[in-house]
Design a protein around this motif. Structure first.
Motif, mmCIF file in Angstrom:
data_model
loop_
_atom_site.group_PDB
_atom_site.id
_atom_site.type_symbol
_atom_site.label_atom_id
_atom_site.label_comp_id
_atom_site.label_asym_id
_atom_site.label_seq_id
_atom_site.Cartn_x
_atom_site.Cartn_y
_atom_site.Cartn_z
ATOM 1 N N GLN A 33 0.829 -1.196 0.000
ATOM 2 C CA GLN A 33 0.000 0.000 0.000
ATOM 3 C C GLN A 33 0.867 1.251 0.000
ATOM 4 O OE1 GLN A 33 -2.283 -0.326 3.602
ATOM 5 N NE2 GLN A 33 -3.804 -1.724 2.715
ATOM 6 N N ARG A 34 0.249 2.344 -0.447
ATOM 7 C CA ARG A 34 0.775 3.680 -0.178
ATOM 8 C C ARG A 34 -0.303 4.404 0.612
ATOM 9 N NH1 ARG A 34 4.829 1.762 -1.476
ATOM 10 N NH2 ARG A 34 6.357 2.454 -3.040
ATOM 11 N N ARG A 35 0.083 5.038 1.715
ATOM 12 C CA ARG A 35 -0.866 5.762 2.550
ATOM 13 C C ARG A 35 -0.477 7.236 2.596
ATOM 14 N NH1 ARG A 35 -1.138 1.496 7.669
ATOM 15 N NH2 ARG A 35 -1.940 -0.285 6.460
ATOM 16 N N TYR A 36 -1.489 8.067 2.544
ATOM 17 C CA TYR A 36 -1.289 9.501 2.525
ATOM 18 C C TYR A 36 -2.264 10.175 3.478
ATOM 19 C CZ TYR A 36 0.891 8.290 -1.959
ATOM 20 O OH TYR A 36 1.661 7.711 -2.947
ATOM 21 N N THR A 37 -1.829 11.272 4.057
ATOM 22 C CA THR A 37 -2.757 12.142 4.781
ATOM 23 C C THR A 37 -2.948 13.418 3.976
ATOM 24 O OG1 THR A 37 -1.005 13.243 6.063
ATOM 25 C CG2 THR A 37 -2.009 11.259 7.010
ATOM 26 N N LEU A 38 -4.181 13.939 4.029
ATOM 27 C CA LEU A 38 -4.519 15.174 3.330
ATOM 28 C C LEU A 38 -5.099 16.140 4.352
ATOM 29 C CD1 LEU A 38 -4.975 12.653 1.266
ATOM 30 C CD2 LEU A 38 -5.941 14.401 -0.224
ATOM 31 N N SER A 39 -4.508 17.303 4.462
ATOM 32 C CA SER A 39 -4.955 18.277 5.449
ATOM 33 C C SER A 39 -4.955 19.671 4.842
ATOM 34 C CB SER A 39 -4.040 18.241 6.680
ATOM 35 O OG SER A 39 -2.698 18.521 6.315
ATOM 36 N N ALA A 40 -5.802 20.547 5.389
ATOM 37 C CA ALA A 40 -5.899 21.927 4.903
ATOM 38 C C ALA A 40 -6.364 22.818 6.043
ATOM 39 C CB ALA A 40 -6.867 22.017 3.729
ATOM 40 N N ASP A 41 -6.177 24.121 5.863
ATOM 41 C CA ASP A 41 -6.601 25.092 6.863
ATOM 42 C C ASP A 41 -8.072 25.466 6.724
ATOM 43 O OD1 ASP A 41 -4.059 25.179 7.955
ATOM 44 O OD2 ASP A 41 -3.407 26.818 6.653
ATOM 45 N N VAL A 42 -8.755 24.858 5.781
ATOM 46 C CA VAL A 42 -10.187 25.114 5.584
ATOM 47 C C VAL A 42 -10.927 23.782 5.649
ATOM 48 C CG1 VAL A 42 -9.799 27.166 4.168
ATOM 49 C CG2 VAL A 42 -9.954 24.918 3.068
ATOM 50 N N ASP A 43 -12.217 23.840 5.907
ATOM 51 C CA ASP A 43 -13.032 22.628 5.898
ATOM 52 C C ASP A 43 -13.188 22.148 4.463
ATOM 53 O OD1 ASP A 43 -13.374 22.743 8.639
ATOM 54 O OD2 ASP A 43 -15.239 23.923 8.482
ATOM 55 N N PHE A 44 -13.020 20.850 4.262
ATOM 56 C CA PHE A 44 -13.197 20.291 2.926
ATOM 57 C C PHE A 44 -13.759 18.887 3.045
ATOM 58 C CE2 PHE A 44 -8.990 18.858 4.168
ATOM 59 C CZ PHE A 44 -8.891 17.581 3.636
ATOM 60 N N GLY A 45 -14.335 18.428 1.964
ATOM 61 C CA GLY A 45 -14.895 17.084 1.925
ATOM 62 C C GLY A 45 -14.459 16.348 0.686
ATOM 63 N N VAL A 46 -14.722 15.041 0.673
ATOM 64 C CA VAL A 46 -14.375 14.195 -0.465
ATOM 65 C C VAL A 46 -15.582 14.102 -1.385
ATOM 66 C CG1 VAL A 46 -13.664 11.893 -1.199
ATOM 67 C CG2 VAL A 46 -12.717 12.879 0.909
ATOM 68 N N VAL A 47 -15.375 14.454 -2.643
ATOM 69 C CA VAL A 47 -16.445 14.365 -3.636
ATOM 70 C C VAL A 47 -16.463 12.986 -4.281
ATOM 71 C CG1 VAL A 47 -17.343 15.317 -5.796
ATOM 72 C CG2 VAL A 47 -16.298 16.835 -4.101
ATOM 73 N N ALA A 48 -15.278 12.494 -4.654
ATOM 74 C CA ALA A 48 -15.195 11.205 -5.333
ATOM 75 C C ALA A 48 -13.774 10.687 -5.227
ATOM 76 C CB ALA A 48 -15.603 11.340 -6.804
ATOM 77 N N THR A 49 -13.631 9.382 -5.362
ATOM 78 C CA THR A 49 -12.306 8.768 -5.377
ATOM 79 C C THR A 49 -12.185 7.861 -6.596
ATOM 80 O OG1 THR A 49 -13.040 6.869 -4.050
ATOM 81 C CG2 THR A 49 -12.161 8.784 -2.865
#
Length: 570
Positions: A33-49
């Motif tokens: 596997q490859r694992r990643y974290t995604l972070s931002a200073d604003v609220d965000f959501g996942v639309v699609a993968t």
């Protein structure tokens, strides 16, 4: 260091930080596997993968990409804005690492997963540093001729977008900018890349004013004064061209005067006399030397000197960037202010031809044709311009366009019509012989494609070879020699057997299925002129021009035919 383990991608007015999480999950013999974290200073959501799994944990988005997933995507949204992030899976990561390390097989595998070499570099740019990006470009360019042609055609686009957009690789300092330019320049398969031309290209395309150019240079860490003195000093000409075309020639005069006040320079009359005596290749530099002295002269005198400086710098520039087009636009602007029609018209003519050849190199046939036609229209409107060069080049591009559509008979008719037109236009004998050899060579090459048997095909290829050798088109000669080898070894089918095209048994550029991976359409924020080169184009790999037109000066006249005799041209 060639790979980034943390990178940022734009998300509306903010950005999302992607971090690769290293651990034993990357080393497993199976189910890697490859694992990643995604972070931002604003609220965000996942639309699609696409080809990955995501989950939230303590306010952090985790994404997992399994073996075999290739290059996964996560589309994110914040407010009304959305963006996607690419995440390499284990298998793709291995091939990417191999490519960056110079493994030719890995580079071919990466190329097979994408629509084009161009989209590879944009898609992988965010998680590569400059060194890794250059290494990938080198590896992919070496994987196929089509890949090297595509990267050659867009090499200045890569530099410009890296400095001005978030479309792929990002450079933020003058050191990174120069490392990218120098690195790409060292890739033999894609041609020269020059820092001053790259900066002028950014100026021409990405900036609507000289103020934007100054801010861009300041942000990167460049000093405009030092750039004006660098190498042959032509960047000052590019900058003054930007001022002239966007703010006007009076503002260009003021900019030159400010520069002159802090710079030692020659006496105006001496500089002007030297420029008028200069030969073809030195004329641009000589007129540039007269610009600062002319800044203290009357406006018509300055405009006259600036028009010549910009025109002649562009005339001998031979850059594949937008530099020459920028210079010709500035020259036309300066010449028009004093009704210097001869220089203004030549500048418009050469600007259109430079744009046409740039689009031709990308196989943007329609845009190349439109610009060649614009050049021909300018020439036909003035007795001191000749229409035969754009007539000739336009025919080459139109013929290639038709052959790309497998309409080889129509392509041949275009070549025949062009020969008739050129005969009627009174092209000088030696120049006509060069044009004729190229056009007839193209015709024979197309006749070989639609030939019924190997004997006929061989005859046409040998005739094409003779013509290309006569004009010194080395790439065309090499292409025909490969085709001759294939025919003689029995490794081709007839056009009728292969659906109207020759089948080459040698290793071919990889042709992915339409759904095989990212394309340029998936990449945001590109300037609208950056279009995909056509990998199926048929015809001359040479430019449709001869060395004495855009390369070496005519052997019998270092000042170019008929030019030194007209004082309006000096």
């Amino acid at each position: 260091m060639t790979r980034r383990f943390r990178w940022d991608r734009p998300l509306g007015d903010a950005s999302v930080t992607v971090t690769r999480v290293v651990g034993d999950h990357e080393l497993a013999d199976s189910d890697r596997q490859r694992r990643y974290t995604l972070s931002a200073d604003v609220d965000f959501g996942v639309v699609a993968t696409d080809n990955c799994e995501t989950e939230w944990e303590n306010g952090t988005l985790w994404a997992t990409v399994t073996d075999g997933a290739g290059l996964a995507r996560v589309r994110l949204r914040t407010g009304d804005e959305s963006a996607f992030v690419r995440l390499p899976g284990p298998d793709f990561d291995d091939r990417l690492d191999g490519s960056v390390d110079g493994n030719a097989g890995a580079a071919r595998d990466v190329l097979s997963a994408f629509d084009s070499a161009v989209s590879i570099l944009f898609a992988c740019g965010p998680f590569l540093d400059v060194e890794g990006f250059v290494a990938l470009a080198d590896a992919v360019a070496g994987a196929s001729d089509h890949a090297s042609d595509a990267i050659h055609a867009t090499r200045y686009d890569f530099v410009r977008t890296a400095a001005t957009t978030d479309a792929g690789l990002r450079v933020d300092t003058d050191e990174e900018f120069e490392a990218l330019v120098d690195g790409l320049d060292a890739v033999d398969a894609i041609g020269d890349v020059n820092v001053l031309d790259a900066l002028a290209d950014v100026t021409a395309v990405a900036h609507d004013s000289a103020g934007e150019t100054r801010r861009f240079l300041d942000d990167l860490g460049y000093d405009l004064v030092l750039l004006a003195e660098r190498d042959d000093g032509r960047f000052l000409a590019a900058y003054l061209a930007q001022v002239a075309r966007t703010s006007g020639v009076p503002d260009a005069k003021q900019a030159a005067a400010r520069r002159a006040a802090n710079t030692d320079h020659a006496d105006f009359e001496d500089a002007k006399a030297a420029a008028e005596r200069a030969d073809y290749w030195d004329r641009g530099a000589a007129w540039r030397d007269a610009v600062l002295p002319a800044a203290s002269e009357a406006f018509p005198t300055f405009a006259y000197v600036l028009a010549n400086a910009l025109y002649w710098t562009g005339e001998v520039g031979r850059s594949d960037s937008r530099t020459d087009e920028l210079l010709h636009e500035g020259a036309a602007a300066a010449a028009q202010t004093i009704d210097l029609e001869w220089v203004a018209s030549h500048a418009k003519y050469e600007r259109a031809r430079a744009a046409a050849h740039r689009h031709r190199s990308k196989r943007n046939h329609a845009l190349a044709l439109a610009n060649f036609e614009a050049a021909r229209e300018v020439a036909e409107s003035h007795s001191f311009l000749d229409a035969w060069e754009p007539t000739y080049s336009r025919a080459i591009v139109r013929s290639n366009q038709l052959s790309a559509r497998s309409d080889h008979e129509a392509a041949i008719r275009v070549l025949d019509d062009a020969l008739d037109d050129l005969r009627e236009q009174g092209v000088p004998e030696d120049r006509f012989a060069e044009m004729r050899d190229h056009l007839v060579g193209q015709r024979h090459e197309r006749r070989a494609i639609i030939a019924d048997g190997d004997d006929d095909r061989l005859a046409h290829l040998e005739a094409a070879l003779d013509r290309y050798e006569a004009v010194g088109f080395e790439r065309s000669v090499a292409r025909i020699q490969d085709k001759l080898d294939d025919v003689e070894s029995g490794e081709t089918e007839s056009a009728s057997e292969s659906g109207g095209r020759t089948v080459d048994a040698r290793p071919q550029p990889l042709r992915p299925a339409p759904d095989a991976g990212p394309s340029l359409a998936d990449i945001p924020d590109l300037h609208d002129f950056l279009t995909e080169p056509d990998p199926t184009a048929v015809g001359s790999a040479d430019p449709g021009v001869l060395p004495d037109e855009r390369g070496d000066p005519p052997a019998d006249d270092p000042g170019a035919p008929g030019r030194d005799s007209d004082p309006r041209y000096r």
